[in-house]
Scaffold this motif. Structure first.
Motif, PDB file in Angstrom:
ATOM      1  N   ASP A 194       0.861  -1.187   0.000  1.00  0.00           N
ATOM      2  CA  ASP A 194       0.000   0.000   0.000  1.00  0.00           C
ATOM      3  C   ASP A 194       0.895   1.233   0.000  1.00  0.00           C
ATOM      4  OD1 ASP A 194      -1.889   1.948   0.354  1.00  0.00           O
ATOM      5  OD2 ASP A 194      -2.744   1.126   2.188  1.00  0.00           O
ATOM      6  N   THR A 195       0.769   2.085  -1.024  1.00  0.00           N
ATOM      7  CA  THR A 195       1.716   3.176  -1.194  1.00  0.00           C
ATOM      8  C   THR A 195       1.089   4.365  -1.913  1.00  0.00           C
ATOM      9  OG1 THR A 195       3.805   3.781  -2.286  1.00  0.00           O
ATOM     10  CG2 THR A 195       2.514   2.048  -3.308  1.00  0.00           C
ATOM     11  N   ASP A 196       1.678   5.545  -1.724  1.00  0.00           N
ATOM     12  CA  ASP A 196       1.246   6.731  -2.465  1.00  0.00           C
ATOM     13  C   ASP A 196       1.775   6.720  -3.889  1.00  0.00           C
ATOM     14  OD1 ASP A 196      -0.140   7.709  -0.308  1.00  0.00           O
ATOM     15  OD2 ASP A 196       1.394   9.140   0.311  1.00  0.00           O
ATOM     16  N   ASP A 197       2.751   5.863  -4.195  1.00  0.00           N
ATOM     17  CA  ASP A 197       3.349   5.807  -5.528  1.00  0.00           C
ATOM     18  C   ASP A 197       3.525   4.355  -5.952  1.00  0.00           C
ATOM     19  OD1 ASP A 197       4.596   6.306  -7.917  1.00  0.00           O
ATOM     20  OD2 ASP A 197       6.452   7.085  -7.054  1.00  0.00           O
ATOM     21  N   ALA A 198       2.438   3.750  -6.416  1.00  0.00           N
ATOM     22  CA  ALA A 198       2.474   2.338  -6.803  1.00  0.00           C
ATOM     23  C   ALA A 198       3.392   2.104  -7.993  1.00  0.00           C
ATOM     24  CB  ALA A 198       1.060   1.859  -7.132  1.00  0.00           C
ATOM     25  N   LEU A 199       3.376   3.011  -8.963  1.00  0.00           N
ATOM     26  CA  LEU A 199       4.242   2.838 -10.127  1.00  0.00           C
ATOM     27  C   LEU A 199       5.708   2.953  -9.729  1.00  0.00           C
ATOM     28  CD1 LEU A 199       4.262   2.355 -13.183  1.00  0.00           C
ATOM     29  CD2 LEU A 199       4.356   4.829 -13.487  1.00  0.00           C
ATOM     30  N   GLY A 200       6.013   3.812  -8.767  1.00  0.00           N
ATOM     31  CA  GLY A 200       7.383   3.944  -8.292  1.00  0.00           C
ATOM     32  C   GLY A 200       7.906   2.636  -7.728  1.00  0.00           C
ATOM     33  N   GLU A 201       7.050   1.891  -7.029  1.00  0.00           N
ATOM     34  CA  GLU A 201       7.455   0.588  -6.491  1.00  0.00           C
ATOM     35  C   GLU A 201       7.744  -0.392  -7.626  1.00  0.00           C
ATOM     36  OE1 GLU A 201       8.038  -0.184  -3.406  1.00  0.00           O
ATOM     37  OE2 GLU A 201       7.332   1.685  -2.483  1.00  0.00           O
ATOM     38  N   LEU A 202       6.951  -0.308  -8.695  1.00  0.00           N
ATOM     39  CA  LEU A 202       7.183  -1.169  -9.851  1.00  0.00           C
ATOM     40  C   LEU A 202       8.508  -0.821 -10.529  1.00  0.00           C
ATOM     41  CD1 LEU A 202       6.168  -3.267 -11.950  1.00  0.00           C
ATOM     42  CD2 LEU A 202       5.013  -1.383 -13.107  1.00  0.00           C
ATOM     43  N   LEU A 203       8.753   0.464 -10.717  1.00  0.00           N
ATOM     44  CA  LEU A 203       9.981   0.909 -11.366  1.00  0.00           C
ATOM     45  C   LEU A 203      11.219   0.563 -10.541  1.00  0.00           C
ATOM     46  CD1 LEU A 203       8.812   4.412 -12.648  1.00  0.00           C
ATOM     47  CD2 LEU A 203       9.200   2.353 -14.014  1.00  0.00           C
ATOM     48  N   ALA A 204      11.058   0.547  -9.219  1.00  0.00           N
ATOM     49  CA  ALA A 204      12.180   0.231  -8.331  1.00  0.00           C
ATOM     50  C   ALA A 204      12.435  -1.269  -8.226  1.00  0.00           C
ATOM     51  CB  ALA A 204      11.928   0.817  -6.953  1.00  0.00           C
ATOM     52  N   GLY A 205      11.564  -2.071  -8.826  1.00  0.00           N
ATOM     53  CA  GLY A 205      11.733  -3.514  -8.776  1.00  0.00           C
ATOM     54  C   GLY A 205      11.156  -4.159  -7.533  1.00  0.00           C
ATOM     55  N   ASN A 206      10.374  -3.388  -6.762  1.00  0.00           N
ATOM     56  CA  ASN A 206       9.786  -3.936  -5.536  1.00  0.00           C
ATOM     57  C   ASN A 206       8.463  -4.644  -5.783  1.00  0.00           C
ATOM     58  OD1 ASN A 206      11.917  -2.818  -4.035  1.00  0.00           O
ATOM     59  ND2 ASN A 206      10.847  -0.847  -3.893  1.00  0.00           N
ATOM     60  N   ALA A 207       7.872  -4.434  -6.953  1.00  0.00           N
ATOM     61  CA  ALA A 207       6.597  -5.055  -7.301  1.00  0.00           C
ATOM     62  C   ALA A 207       6.625  -5.459  -8.763  1.00  0.00           C
ATOM     63  CB  ALA A 207       5.447  -4.095  -7.033  1.00  0.00           C
ATOM     64  N   ALA A 208       5.889  -6.527  -9.090  1.00  0.00           N
ATOM     65  CA  ALA A 208       5.800  -6.988 -10.476  1.00  0.00           C
ATOM     66  C   ALA A 208       4.594  -6.388 -11.181  1.00  0.00           C
ATOM     67  CB  ALA A 208       5.714  -8.512 -10.508  1.00  0.00           C
ATOM     68  N   LEU A 209       3.620  -5.937 -10.395  1.00  0.00           N
ATOM     69  CA  LEU A 209       2.368  -5.411 -10.936  1.00  0.00           C
ATOM     70  C   LEU A 209       1.943  -4.219 -10.091  1.00  0.00           C
ATOM     71  CD1 LEU A 209      -0.059  -5.861 -12.907  1.00  0.00           C
ATOM     72  CD2 LEU A 209      -1.034  -7.368 -11.157  1.00  0.00           C
ATOM     73  N   ALA A 210       1.442  -3.158 -10.739  1.00  0.00           N
ATOM     74  CA  ALA A 210       1.037  -1.959 -10.012  1.00  0.00           C
ATOM     75  C   ALA A 210      -0.405  -1.597 -10.345  1.00  0.00           C
ATOM     76  CB  ALA A 210       1.952  -0.786 -10.356  1.00  0.00           C
ATOM     77  N   LEU A 211      -1.192  -1.354  -9.318  1.00  0.00           N
ATOM     78  CA  LEU A 211      -2.532  -0.796  -9.473  1.00  0.00           C
ATOM     79  C   LEU A 211      -2.366   0.693  -9.232  1.00  0.00           C
ATOM     80  CD1 LEU A 211      -5.590  -1.408  -9.853  1.00  0.00           C
ATOM     81  CD2 LEU A 211      -5.758  -1.495  -7.352  1.00  0.00           C
ATOM     82  N   THR A 212      -2.354   1.468 -10.304  1.00  0.00           N
ATOM     83  CA  THR A 212      -1.924   2.853 -10.208  1.00  0.00           C
ATOM     84  C   THR A 212      -2.916   3.808 -10.846  1.00  0.00           C
ATOM     85  OG1 THR A 212       0.016   4.268 -10.496  1.00  0.00           O
ATOM     86  CG2 THR A 212      -0.595   2.859 -12.356  1.00  0.00           C
ATOM     87  N   ARG A 213      -2.633   5.082 -10.706  1.00  0.00           N
ATOM     88  CA  ARG A 213      -3.535   6.132 -11.179  1.00  0.00           C
ATOM     89  C   ARG A 213      -2.991   6.757 -12.461  1.00  0.00           C
ATOM     90  NH1 ARG A 213      -4.190   8.163  -6.602  1.00  0.00           N
ATOM     91  NH2 ARG A 213      -6.309   7.390  -6.232  1.00  0.00           N
ATOM     92  N   LEU A 214      -3.854   6.955 -13.433  1.00  0.00           N
ATOM     93  CA  LEU A 214      -3.503   7.605 -14.691  1.00  0.00           C
ATOM     94  C   LEU A 214      -4.194   8.963 -14.789  1.00  0.00           C
ATOM     95  CD1 LEU A 214      -3.934   4.591 -17.170  1.00  0.00           C
ATOM     96  CD2 LEU A 214      -1.896   5.242 -15.869  1.00  0.00           C
ATOM     97  N   PRO A 215      -3.537   9.932 -15.451  1.00  0.00           N
ATOM     98  CA  PRO A 215      -2.315   9.808 -16.249  1.00  0.00           C
ATOM     99  C   PRO A 215      -1.048   9.788 -15.400  1.00  0.00           C
ATOM    100  CG  PRO A 215      -3.101  12.073 -16.302  1.00  0.00           C
ATOM    101  CD  PRO A 215      -4.134  11.283 -15.553  1.00  0.00           C
TER     102      PRO A 215
END
Length: 226
Positions: free
Chosen positions: A32-53
């Motif tokens: 659970d994070t304020d920046d789900a895509l950041g966790e994906l980019l950092a290699g901490n997650a394989a899949l991100a439920l994130t906000r667009l744009p």
């Protein structure tokens, strides 16, 4: 094991439960994070439920949009906007202090929204952001309403094209509404012990094999006398 990061303002718990019940991928770890895509980019997650744009997303990623978020405005409790009938219009905020609102790009900084709401709770100004995010972050001293003057945001599942997997595909299918009876949904494989227990349960339900009806053979027809 699938590791998924989900952005503040989403509530994917029902998908987590279905994924664990229906699949055998070793479970799921959620961040659970304020920046789900950041966790994906950092290699901490394989899949991100994130906000667009989100300007960081390019052709390296798979993107599956799930739903649209309604824009909202948060304000101090007992503020005049609390009596608003329907969505708050931009002209109703004329002269108000806006502590945070989405930039022209439409990107939302959940951490900045969190900080701005603390100012609103101190009875100063308003915050414009996706209403689901305001709902999660607002405290007792803050109320929120739908806002008619901001572009909508969307919630999507994002993952790297070069890191696709069966676990990701199963989770995406569940989030998109795939049922357990779907031909594309992989049914959980039962272990030998689970099969044995299921067989025993069926046997017990039938009384352990006792009292079963026995089909009687029909009586022979009498012979005609000559």
């Amino acid at each position: 094991m699938l590791t998924l990061s989900f952005v503040t303002g989403t509530e994917p718990g029902k998908w987590f439960t279905r994924f664990r019940e229906r699949t055998r991928h070793g479970g799921l770890e959620a961040i659970d994070t304020d920046d789900a895509l950041g966790e994906l980019l950092a290699g901490n997650a394989a899949l991100a439920l994130t906000r667009l744009p989100d300007a960081r997303i390019d052709d390296r990623f798979h993107v599956v949009e799930l739903y649209r978020e309604t824009p909202g405005v948060a304000f101090p409790k007992d503020y005049f906007l609390a009596a608003a009938d329907g969505a708050v219009r931009p002209e109703e905020l004329t002269g108000e202090i806006i502590n945070w609102e989405p930039p022209a790009s439409g990107e939302v900084d959940a951490g900045a929204v969190r900080d701005a709401l603390q100012i609103v709770a101190a009875n100063v100004g308003v915050v414009i952001a996706p209403r689901p995010l305001l709902k999660v972050l607002s405290k007792k001293l803050v109320e929120h309403r739908e806002y008619a003057g901001s572009q909508a945001t969307h919630i999507a599942l994002v993952w790297k094209q070069d890191n696709d997997s069966g676990a990701i595909q199963d989770f995406v299918g569940i989030a998109r509404g795939r049922t357990i009876n779907s031909s594309r949904q992989v049914a959980p494989k039962r272990s030998a012990r689970e099969k044995t227990l299921a067989k025993q349960a069926r046997r017990d339900a039938n009384g352990g094999g006792k009292g079963r009806s026995v089909k009687k053979k029909p009586a022979p027809k009498p012979r005609k006398r000559r």
